[in-house]
Design a protein around this motif. Sequence first.
Motif, mmCIF file in Angstrom:
data_model
loop_
_atom_site.group_PDB
_atom_site.id
_atom_site.type_symbol
_atom_site.label_atom_id
_atom_site.label_comp_id
_atom_site.label_asym_id
_atom_site.label_seq_id
_atom_site.Cartn_x
_atom_site.Cartn_y
_atom_site.Cartn_z
ATOM 1 N N HIS A 78 0.839 -1.191 0.000
ATOM 2 C CA HIS A 78 0.000 0.000 0.000
ATOM 3 C C HIS A 78 0.880 1.250 0.000
ATOM 4 C CE1 HIS A 78 -3.778 -2.109 0.537
ATOM 5 N NE2 HIS A 78 -3.294 -2.764 1.579
ATOM 6 N N TRP A 79 2.009 1.133 0.693
ATOM 7 C CA TRP A 79 2.959 2.237 0.808
ATOM 8 C C TRP A 79 4.302 1.811 0.229
ATOM 9 C CZ3 TRP A 79 1.216 6.897 2.536
ATOM 10 C CH2 TRP A 79 -0.045 6.900 3.160
ATOM 11 N N HIS A 98 -2.442 -6.357 4.393
ATOM 12 C CA HIS A 98 -3.584 -5.434 4.427
ATOM 13 C C HIS A 98 -3.287 -4.191 5.249
ATOM 14 C CE1 HIS A 98 -4.277 -7.111 8.437
ATOM 15 N NE2 HIS A 98 -5.134 -6.147 8.644
ATOM 16 N N ASP A 99 -2.338 -4.295 6.189
ATOM 17 C CA ASP A 99 -2.005 -3.164 7.054
ATOM 18 C C ASP A 99 -0.537 -2.765 6.906
ATOM 19 O OD1 ASP A 99 -0.893 -5.405 8.195
ATOM 20 O OD2 ASP A 99 -1.544 -4.964 10.236
ATOM 21 N N ASN A 144 -4.475 2.925 6.171
ATOM 22 C CA ASN A 144 -3.816 1.742 5.643
ATOM 23 C C ASN A 144 -3.757 1.770 4.122
ATOM 24 O OD1 ASN A 144 -6.730 1.352 6.005
ATOM 25 N ND2 ASN A 144 -6.398 -0.615 5.014
ATOM 26 N N CYS A 145 -4.693 2.443 3.462
ATOM 27 C CA CYS A 145 -4.674 2.555 2.010
ATOM 28 C C CYS A 145 -3.724 3.679 1.611
ATOM 29 C CB CYS A 145 -6.072 2.829 1.471
ATOM 30 S SG CYS A 145 -7.250 1.484 1.798
ATOM 31 N N GLY A 146 -2.762 3.351 0.761
ATOM 32 C CA GLY A 146 -1.747 4.312 0.383
ATOM 33 C C GLY A 146 -1.718 4.572 -1.106
ATOM 34 N N ASN A 158 -0.186 3.194 -3.513
ATOM 35 C CA ASN A 158 -0.089 2.037 -4.401
ATOM 36 C C ASN A 158 -1.233 1.046 -4.214
ATOM 37 O OD1 ASN A 158 2.602 3.053 -5.037
ATOM 38 N ND2 ASN A 158 3.222 2.169 -3.084
ATOM 39 N N SER A 159 -2.247 1.415 -3.431
ATOM 40 C CA SER A 159 -3.314 0.477 -3.088
ATOM 41 C C SER A 159 -4.202 0.170 -4.290
ATOM 42 C CB SER A 159 -4.180 1.045 -1.961
ATOM 43 O OG SER A 159 -3.426 1.218 -0.789
ATOM 44 N N CYS A 205 -9.254 -1.271 -2.014
ATOM 45 C CA CYS A 205 -8.680 -1.203 -0.670
ATOM 46 C C CYS A 205 -9.727 -0.689 0.308
ATOM 47 C CB CYS A 205 -7.450 -0.287 -0.656
ATOM 48 S SG CYS A 205 -6.669 -0.147 0.970
ATOM 49 N N GLN A 220 -10.555 1.050 3.687
ATOM 50 C CA GLN A 220 -9.912 1.962 4.622
ATOM 51 C C GLN A 220 -10.278 1.623 6.066
ATOM 52 O OE1 GLN A 220 -7.331 3.952 5.479
ATOM 53 N NE2 GLN A 220 -7.821 5.237 3.733
#
Length: 374
Positions: free
Chosen positions: A184-185, A210-211, A287-289, A291-292, A296, A298
């Motif tokens: 995600h990041w 996921h996190d 948690n959604c960044g 690159n998600s 995703c 949230q």
Amino acid sequence: VVGAHKHMEEKDEGGGAFVFSRSAATGLWSQSAVLTPEKEDMHDYKYFGNSVSMYEDTTVIGAMGDNDKGAASGAIYVYDYDSRYEYWALSIKLTSEDASQQDNFGFSTDIHKSVIVAGATGDDSMGKNCGAAYIFYKFYGKWQEQAKVLPYDCQDDGNAFFFGTSVSVYELTVAVGAYAGHGHWDSAGAAYIYYMNANGWALQKKLIAHDGMSGDKFGWDVALYKDTLVVGAWGEQGKEEPEEHDQGPEGEQGEQGPEGEQGPGGEGGGPGRRRLQPGDEGPEGENCGPNSPPDCQQYQGYYNYRGASAGAAYVFARSGVSWNQEFKLLPNASNAYDAFGSAVDIHENVLFIGAYQADGTNQNSGAAYLYAPP
């Protein structure tokens, strides 16, 4: 088989691998062999034994510092056990067809039946240190390179993925870890699943936590068994969603701070109760960044944190062609820098998770955790 990549016999840190066998009569384990390259093939900093894997009577040993195709281009050695003479014989030394210096081919290895996979974290095909993995297949008794797989989303922008840090194979499925890949990041880590079909080896799924957060090192180790994949993330901070209204004892998890701030227990990556990684829109964690995937979900609440590099392991399951995260594993008690998830393995329904800096008999002596159904 135990690797000792800094073993010094003929050369400085040339390496070696030690074979242990269990007696059928007594059930006791004892050292039965020491494997090293031929004298003329040994050199300083070869790091023979930096990775090892075994299937039945065949063992594969990585030597990421091998210089055959350039400095630290890397190689892997395949040995077969001859039961008649009780001897491990070198079957073949394998290098990649497009080997280049500093590829570190053999950084990771695995074997299952007629398939060998080897990681090359220094491969620059997609960009500096994006990494690669090579798949070899045994045709009519001879090992041949069948495919080279690459991280499709790595670019030559200075963000090295180190794809191939870990590899695992089961039947016709291969998993490759990239601990600095994008989840995600950025640099949260990722694992890539490849499957052999009629057209060759194809990407089936890229898996992320996921996190996941930057620096989790998700994908540092991976282990496949049938339709289950275990992924280690020893840089993860022991994040867990708290039970509703669970504030925890004062001083243990930290107090909830003002909106968008950490409580006093969460400073400096230590234990506490705080939000996830800050997003682009402000200080509140999410948690959604960047690159998600579009789907995703949230999570807006607070997480409990055990501390920097407490570590975690994630379990994914395959249904058809889909992979889904089933569990996130944290030990009953862990602390900052335990590095839980630094090594993972699975056989049947038993999981093995290493935490190389956990407090055992002595501080930072390490620990191993076994998980199994009740």
